[in-house]
Design an enzyme around this catalytic site. Structure first.
Site, PDB file in Angstrom:
ATOM      1  N   ASP A 141      75.643  32.620  57.720  1.00 40.08           N
ATOM      2  CA  ASP A 141      76.884  33.099  57.113  1.00 40.08           C
ATOM      3  C   ASP A 141      76.521  34.402  56.397  1.00 40.08           C
ATOM      4  OD1 ASP A 141      79.367  33.357  55.938  1.00 40.08           O
ATOM      5  OD2 ASP A 141      79.022  31.827  54.401  1.00 40.08           O
ATOM      6  N   ALA A 142      76.373  35.455  57.178  1.00 42.55           N
ATOM      7  CA  ALA A 142      75.854  36.718  56.640  1.00 42.55           C
ATOM      8  C   ALA A 142      76.508  37.902  57.359  1.00 42.55           C
ATOM      9  CB  ALA A 142      74.338  36.749  56.778  1.00 42.55           C
TER      10      ALA A 142
END
Ligand code: SPV
Ligand code: MG
Length: 298
Positions: free
Chosen positions: A54-55
């Site tokens: 989640d970047a």
């Protein structure tokens, strides 16, 4: 009443709005069936289903496609987690049009710098965007939306970035002035104290939203007492699915017969029900009747 209006009305009511996180159309439908008020299409859970961090790795279109398939499958409002807005004000303007046209009721953007990292990652990078630049994104979102009931949620990450309560309050003031419809105040603490302090201190009039992931022993009644209007249970469905698949796979690998793990699974009919398989049969029968009337079948 439109889904957008439903969500806005619920936010204005006195009871806490409960939002269940989902990662695809099936999990979204299950959230709806369980009686939640709305669905959170979260970047953490959707990234995880691609086995990716989640970047800011997935693109807007990939997130949009998932949120849009949830919207197609569900009858309750979808709140799309749009991270930092995938760029500057023009990107935000584009995404608002796209999400609103697809029937999604709300977008949430956070005031971190792109590429962002998940807020709950230990030692994660959580640098904030200068206030002015995030205000520009809120202005762009408001300018782009058609329906006044489409909700633009501004997420304040000052507490996540360890910049303190004053910065969080200052940001919330600025985002309210810029025209945001709600303030999401995020925290990585194990207790809700700083969320409560924010809610008790902030003088703004927008609804406050919380994500009780790390402070998970907080009571609903206490959130409500502190004027918090919405709780987002962002990732529990993802974590439950992950845990139950691991348990099943571990056992299934070693069983002599597959019936030994039957209890670990839903039945085929339960899934048929979810995917409306039985409607296909009913519709086939209806068409058969029509064909008969038209003289094609005896
Ligand atoms: C998400 O669910 O993607 C969120 C909430 O943004 S958090 O994971 O806590 O950052
Ligand atoms: Mg997210």
């Amino acid at each position: 009443m439109s889904k957008n209006k439903q969500l806005r009305k619920k936010l204005e009511s006195n009871s806490l709005v409960k939002v269940g996180g989902a990662f695809d159309a099936m999990s979204a439908k299950l959230v709806e069936n369980a009686g939640f008020d709305a669905i959170w299409a979260g970047s953490f859970a959707i990234s995880a289903t691609h086995a990716l961090p989640d970047a800011s790795i997935l693109t807007m279109t990939e997130f949009f496609n998932v949120a849009s398939s949830m919207e197609d499958a569900c009858n309750i409002p979808i709140i799309a987690d749009c991270d930092t807005g995938y760029g500057g004000p023009s990107n935000v303007s584009h995404l608002v049009k796209k999400y609103e046209n697809a029937g999604i009721s709300s977008i949430c953007i956070e005031d971190k710098i792109f590429p962002k990292q998940n807020s709950l990652l230990e030692g994660g990078k959580n640098e904030l965007l200068p206030e002015k630049e995030f205000v520009a994104k809120i202005l762009a979102a408001n300018e782009a939306k058609n329906d006044k009931d489409f909700l633009v949620i501004a997420r304040v990450e000052a507490l996540i970035s360890d910049l303190g309560m004053n910065e969080a309050i200052k940001r919330a003031d600025a985002y309210e002035k810029a025209g945001a419809d709600a303030i999401l105040i995020h925290s990585k603490q194990k207790t809700p104290d700083e969320i409560f302090e924010f809610a008790d201190t902030w003088k703004g009039s927008l609804p406050i939203i919380a994500i009780p992931t790390t402070y998970d022993s907080v009571k609903i009644s206490d959130l409500s007492k502190h004027k918090i209007k919405m709780a987002i249970y962002a990732n529990q469905t993802l974590r439950a699915s992950h845990a139950s698949m691991i348990r099943l796979l571990k056992e299934m690998k070693n069983v002599e017969k597959i019936s030994d793990v039957k209890e670990r699974m839903s039945t085929m009919s339960e899934i048929f029900e979810l995917q409306k398989m039985y409607d296909v049969k009913t519709k086939e029968k209806d068409i058969e009747e029509e064909l008969k009337k038209l003289g094609y079948v005896n």
